[in-house]
Design a protein around this motif. Structure first.
Motif, mmCIF file in Angstrom:
data_model
loop_
_atom_site.group_PDB
_atom_site.id
_atom_site.type_symbol
_atom_site.label_atom_id
_atom_site.label_comp_id
_atom_site.label_asym_id
_atom_site.label_seq_id
_atom_site.Cartn_x
_atom_site.Cartn_y
_atom_site.Cartn_z
ATOM 1 N N HIS A 28 2.748 -2.677 -6.546
ATOM 2 C CA HIS A 28 2.098 -4.208 -6.600
ATOM 3 C C HIS A 28 2.716 -4.945 -5.270
ATOM 4 O O HIS A 28 1.970 -5.557 -4.713
ATOM 5 C CB HIS A 28 2.129 -5.045 -7.737
ATOM 6 C CG HIS A 28 1.119 -4.151 -8.784
ATOM 7 N ND1 HIS A 28 1.476 -3.395 -9.645
ATOM 8 C CD2 HIS A 28 -0.121 -4.454 -8.662
ATOM 9 C CE1 HIS A 28 0.182 -3.038 -10.484
ATOM 10 N NE2 HIS A 28 -0.567 -3.618 -9.763
ATOM 11 N N TYR A 29 3.804 -4.841 -5.088
ATOM 12 C CA TYR A 29 4.613 -5.268 -3.905
ATOM 13 C C TYR A 29 3.922 -4.946 -2.465
ATOM 14 O O TYR A 29 3.535 -5.819 -1.471
ATOM 15 C CB TYR A 29 6.144 -5.338 -3.843
ATOM 16 C CG TYR A 29 6.811 -5.546 -2.888
ATOM 17 C CD1 TYR A 29 7.110 -6.853 -2.535
ATOM 18 C CD2 TYR A 29 7.201 -4.471 -1.758
ATOM 19 C CE1 TYR A 29 8.064 -7.282 -1.530
ATOM 20 C CE2 TYR A 29 8.035 -5.093 -0.626
ATOM 21 C CZ TYR A 29 8.393 -6.379 -0.458
ATOM 22 O OH TYR A 29 9.119 -6.652 0.750
ATOM 23 N N PHE A 30 3.760 -3.597 -2.382
ATOM 24 C CA PHE A 30 3.167 -2.911 -1.175
ATOM 25 C C PHE A 30 1.684 -3.045 -1.267
ATOM 26 O O PHE A 30 1.448 -3.386 0.011
ATOM 27 C CB PHE A 30 3.802 -1.594 -1.271
ATOM 28 C CG PHE A 30 5.073 -1.453 -0.834
ATOM 29 C CD1 PHE A 30 5.745 -1.619 0.510
ATOM 30 C CD2 PHE A 30 5.884 -0.651 -1.754
ATOM 31 C CE1 PHE A 30 7.129 -1.533 0.668
ATOM 32 C CE2 PHE A 30 7.235 -0.324 -1.428
ATOM 33 C CZ PHE A 30 7.585 -0.935 -0.328
ATOM 34 N N THR A 34 -0.339 -4.439 1.932
ATOM 35 C CA THR A 34 -0.892 -3.357 2.801
ATOM 36 C C THR A 34 -2.319 -3.591 2.642
ATOM 37 O O THR A 34 -3.242 -3.158 3.368
ATOM 38 C CB THR A 34 -0.263 -2.141 2.577
ATOM 39 O OG1 THR A 34 -0.446 -1.588 1.129
ATOM 40 C CG2 THR A 34 1.109 -1.957 3.054
ATOM 41 N N ARG A 35 -2.813 -3.903 1.326
ATOM 42 C CA ARG A 35 -4.171 -3.703 0.722
ATOM 43 C C ARG A 35 -4.779 -2.591 0.611
ATOM 44 O O ARG A 35 -5.871 -2.186 0.807
ATOM 45 C CB ARG A 35 -5.082 -4.669 1.562
ATOM 46 C CG ARG A 35 -4.709 -6.260 1.418
ATOM 47 C CD ARG A 35 -5.513 -7.248 2.377
ATOM 48 N NE ARG A 35 -4.827 -8.419 2.501
ATOM 49 C CZ ARG A 35 -4.332 -8.749 3.511
ATOM 50 N NH1 ARG A 35 -4.393 -8.245 4.559
ATOM 51 N NH2 ARG A 35 -3.873 -10.253 3.469
ATOM 52 N N GLU A 36 -3.936 -1.378 0.786
ATOM 53 C CA GLU A 36 -4.013 -0.057 0.744
ATOM 54 C C GLU A 36 -3.515 0.579 -0.317
ATOM 55 O O GLU A 36 -2.326 0.816 -0.249
ATOM 56 C CB GLU A 36 -4.068 0.709 2.285
ATOM 57 C CG GLU A 36 -4.771 -0.016 3.413
ATOM 58 C CD GLU A 36 -4.479 0.646 4.586
ATOM 59 O OE1 GLU A 36 -4.189 2.006 4.762
ATOM 60 O OE2 GLU A 36 -4.495 -0.014 5.531
ATOM 61 N N ALA A 37 -4.119 1.151 -1.280
ATOM 62 C CA ALA A 37 -3.670 1.706 -2.318
ATOM 63 C C ALA A 37 -2.689 3.122 -2.008
ATOM 64 O O ALA A 37 -1.631 3.182 -2.511
ATOM 65 C CB ALA A 37 -4.671 2.057 -3.549
ATOM 66 N N GLU A 38 -3.282 3.793 -1.311
ATOM 67 C CA GLU A 38 -2.600 5.269 -0.672
ATOM 68 C C GLU A 38 -1.300 4.931 -0.171
ATOM 69 O O GLU A 38 -0.393 5.511 -0.392
ATOM 70 C CB GLU A 38 -3.529 6.428 -0.042
ATOM 71 C CG GLU A 38 -4.472 6.838 -1.048
ATOM 72 C CD GLU A 38 -3.975 7.744 -1.980
ATOM 73 O OE1 GLU A 38 -2.952 8.342 -1.950
ATOM 74 O OE2 GLU A 38 -4.307 7.559 -3.122
ATOM 75 N N LEU A 39 -1.525 3.815 0.978
ATOM 76 C CA LEU A 39 -0.125 3.552 1.643
ATOM 77 C C LEU A 39 0.846 2.757 0.765
ATOM 78 O O LEU A 39 1.976 3.122 0.995
ATOM 79 C CB LEU A 39 -0.707 2.417 2.620
ATOM 80 C CG LEU A 39 0.556 2.223 3.579
ATOM 81 C CD1 LEU A 39 1.273 3.194 4.389
ATOM 82 C CD2 LEU A 39 -0.228 0.919 4.770
ATOM 83 N N ALA A 40 0.193 2.067 -0.277
ATOM 84 C CA ALA A 40 1.255 1.363 -1.261
ATOM 85 C C ALA A 40 1.868 2.413 -1.940
ATOM 86 O O ALA A 40 3.157 2.323 -2.269
ATOM 87 C CB ALA A 40 0.640 0.329 -1.986
ATOM 88 N N LYS A 41 1.227 3.281 -2.324
ATOM 89 C CA LYS A 41 1.933 4.658 -3.236
ATOM 90 C C LYS A 41 2.791 5.301 -2.298
ATOM 91 O O LYS A 41 3.801 5.436 -2.843
ATOM 92 C CB LYS A 41 0.712 5.657 -3.708
ATOM 93 C CG LYS A 41 0.076 5.049 -4.928
ATOM 94 C CD LYS A 41 -1.296 5.777 -5.070
ATOM 95 C CE LYS A 41 -1.135 7.476 -5.468
ATOM 96 N NZ LYS A 41 -2.574 7.747 -5.634
ATOM 97 N N ASP A 42 2.597 5.548 -1.019
ATOM 98 C CA ASP A 42 3.568 6.329 -0.214
ATOM 99 C C ASP A 42 4.775 5.298 0.146
ATOM 100 O O ASP A 42 5.803 5.847 -0.055
ATOM 101 C CB ASP A 42 2.780 6.587 1.233
ATOM 102 C CG ASP A 42 3.622 7.345 2.054
ATOM 103 O OD1 ASP A 42 4.198 8.460 1.649
ATOM 104 O OD2 ASP A 42 3.714 7.009 3.091
#
Length: 184
Positions: A28-30, A34-42
């Motif tokens: 959730h921090y990321f 970033t507002r992008e789930a895939e990028l946040a996961k990475d």
């Protein structure tokens, strides 16, 4: 309570506990930034990998939360730098393809400043980013910006003020990371 000592020793059970406990918070921090789930996961995954690889640098003097989110902050700053470099490279390619004269910078400092401005303004809303870039990079007055964007001077002042708050918060994070880097 998180046993930093156990993680430093390479205890995989303690690491798994940390992963389970903090994965959602870090994601959730990321995601917020970033507002992008895939990028946040990475970025979340990169943070846990870096935690494991640098576990020997953990300190009992600081809370685990602080250390983990410091790692996450450095991962995010690295991501911003990489994005800025990719954009700069893409712009150079586009300039070459269309045979337009490339942006002339007089020194490395000019390139670094441009990268910095791009990085810190990346996640601002479009109009706020425009106001910020016109004010900082181009040196326009509030009145000139208001005329160019067809908004009121008060709107320009409001967006610029909010952009500065955002930039100051990023600078504070960078300064904190810099200080922590030199403490270890």
């Amino acid at each position: 309570m998180i046993q930093i000592t156990e993680i430093k020793k390479g205890d995989q059970v303690a690491y798994q506990m940390v992963f389970d406990l903090y994965h959602a918070k870090l994601f959730h921090y990321f995601l917020k930034r970033t507002r992008e789930a895939e990028l946040a996961k990475d970025l979340t995954q990169q943070s846990f990998i870096k935690l494991w690889k640098s576990r020997h640098t953990l300190s009992d003097a600081y809370s685990f939360d602080t250390q983990l989110f410091t790692i996450a902050g450095s991962i995010f700053v690295d991501h911003l730098r990489k994005q800025a470099a990719e954009r700069k490279y893409q712009h150079r390619l586009e300039d070459d393809l269309f045979e337009q004269p490339a942006l002339v910078c007089h020194s490395n400092t000019d390139y670094e400043s441009a990268d910095y401005l791009d990085a810190v303004s990346e996640d601002l809303p479009p109009i706020r980013r425009n106001v910020f870039m016109l004010k900082i990079a181009k040196g326009y007055s509030n009145k000139e910006i208001a005329e160019q964007l067809s908004v009121s001077i008060k709107t320009v002042e409001d967006h610029y003020s909010k952009a500065l708050k955002h930039v100051r918060s990023l600078v504070t994070i960078l300064l904190f990371l810099h200080i922590l880097f030199f403490l270890y």
